[in-house]
Design an enzyme around this catalytic site. Sequence first.
Site, mmCIF file in Angstrom:
data_model
loop_
_atom_site.group_PDB
_atom_site.id
_atom_site.type_symbol
_atom_site.label_atom_id
_atom_site.label_comp_id
_atom_site.label_asym_id
_atom_site.label_seq_id
_atom_site.Cartn_x
_atom_site.Cartn_y
_atom_site.Cartn_z
ATOM 1 N N LYS A 193 -8.531 3.703 -0.468
ATOM 2 C CA LYS A 193 -7.354 2.903 -0.107
ATOM 3 C C LYS A 193 -7.792 1.492 0.290
ATOM 4 C CE LYS A 193 -4.462 6.758 1.275
ATOM 5 N NZ LYS A 193 -5.333 7.917 1.052
ATOM 6 N N GLN A 245 -4.034 9.488 7.594
ATOM 7 C CA GLN A 245 -4.585 10.416 6.601
ATOM 8 C C GLN A 245 -4.416 11.860 7.076
ATOM 9 O OE1 GLN A 245 -6.154 9.406 3.547
ATOM 10 N NE2 GLN A 245 -5.992 11.576 3.074
ATOM 11 N N ASP A 274 4.198 6.094 4.139
ATOM 12 C CA ASP A 274 4.121 7.399 3.476
ATOM 13 C C ASP A 274 5.135 8.392 4.042
ATOM 14 O OD1 ASP A 274 2.902 8.384 1.173
ATOM 15 O OD2 ASP A 274 1.563 9.689 2.314
#
Length: 295
Positions: free
Chosen positions: A53, A97, A120
């Site tokens: 990322k 994450q 996200d």
Amino acid sequence: MSTERLLGEPVAAGIREEVRERVETLGSRDVVPTLGTVLMSADPADRRFVELKHDACERVGIEARDVRLDPGEPASRLYGAVERLSADPDVDAVFVQVPLPGGVEVSEVRERIDPRKDVDCLAYEDLGRLVAGDPRFVPATTAAVVRLLDAYDVAVEGCDLVVVGRSPVIGRPLANRLLRKELPGDATVTVCHSRTADLGSVTRRADVLVTACGVPELVDASMLRPGVTVIDVSANRRPADTDRGYEVIGDVDFESARAVASAITPVPGGVGPVTLATLLGNVVLAAERRTDGGG
Ligand code: NAP
């Protein structure tokens, strides 16, 4: 039958180009979009996902902050890191994450992440908006599958579309998105999970099959309808004689499936690169909204 390989990199390259242009426009207003990532894992694969990322951000001119915590630290350290990035006026987007270590309550993270930076869709507000059909952000993996379907002209309208996996990060958002009255969408969606009885009898109904269950090569040709389009979201590691000591494979047995499917994404090289690119798009979107005063 010749099977089309739905490669992710050409689609990802197009998205990165769009993102670069938007980063340039922001730059002309002295805005540098900034992503903060939080990692609480010692697993080399999770570290690698975060590094990918950061590399992707650098390639398009997005700044990245890297918060890393030892999985043995108290959960409060993680909650604090998410709160600080959420409150930092120089950070546009926050990505945590997953999976998170035992002892960390995902609900506590959902409560603390600023929904305007939640690229996200971890926050309850963003998940709710997604289900209501008015998303602030479409989660990166869902957006990636949508972009792939669109780029390769895979029509799902009116089709039987089966999703294997019901996790809140992948299976559920994806199923919701492809159910919507918006193209590509309007599919008749069935969601399978670990308690689905006779999985093959369900997957064999699919015109389009999307797998996101994290079980290496669970699906073979016997579980597919001839002519199906297969989108394999998973990236599973299997011990192998490679430099890293493992290879990455999908939920679908590629060699078996390609004898039956009309189109299939490879793993690696299918959904993965597009997911990285769509995450960058969400970071830029967050920065555009913040600096336009739209929130
Ligand atoms: P997860 O939270 O472990 O969820 C897995 C889902 O699959 C669960 O709903 C589970 O059912 C279901 N499942 C497990 N075994 C099954 C079986 N034998 N038959 C049918 N369903 C089964 O995983 P996740 O976070 O959604 O991630 C899924 C995969 O996507 C992983 O391989 C991950 O590495 C990959 N991934 C890919 C990308 C990308 O961009 N390509 C991004 C992120 C993650 P239950 O709900 O009943 O437990």
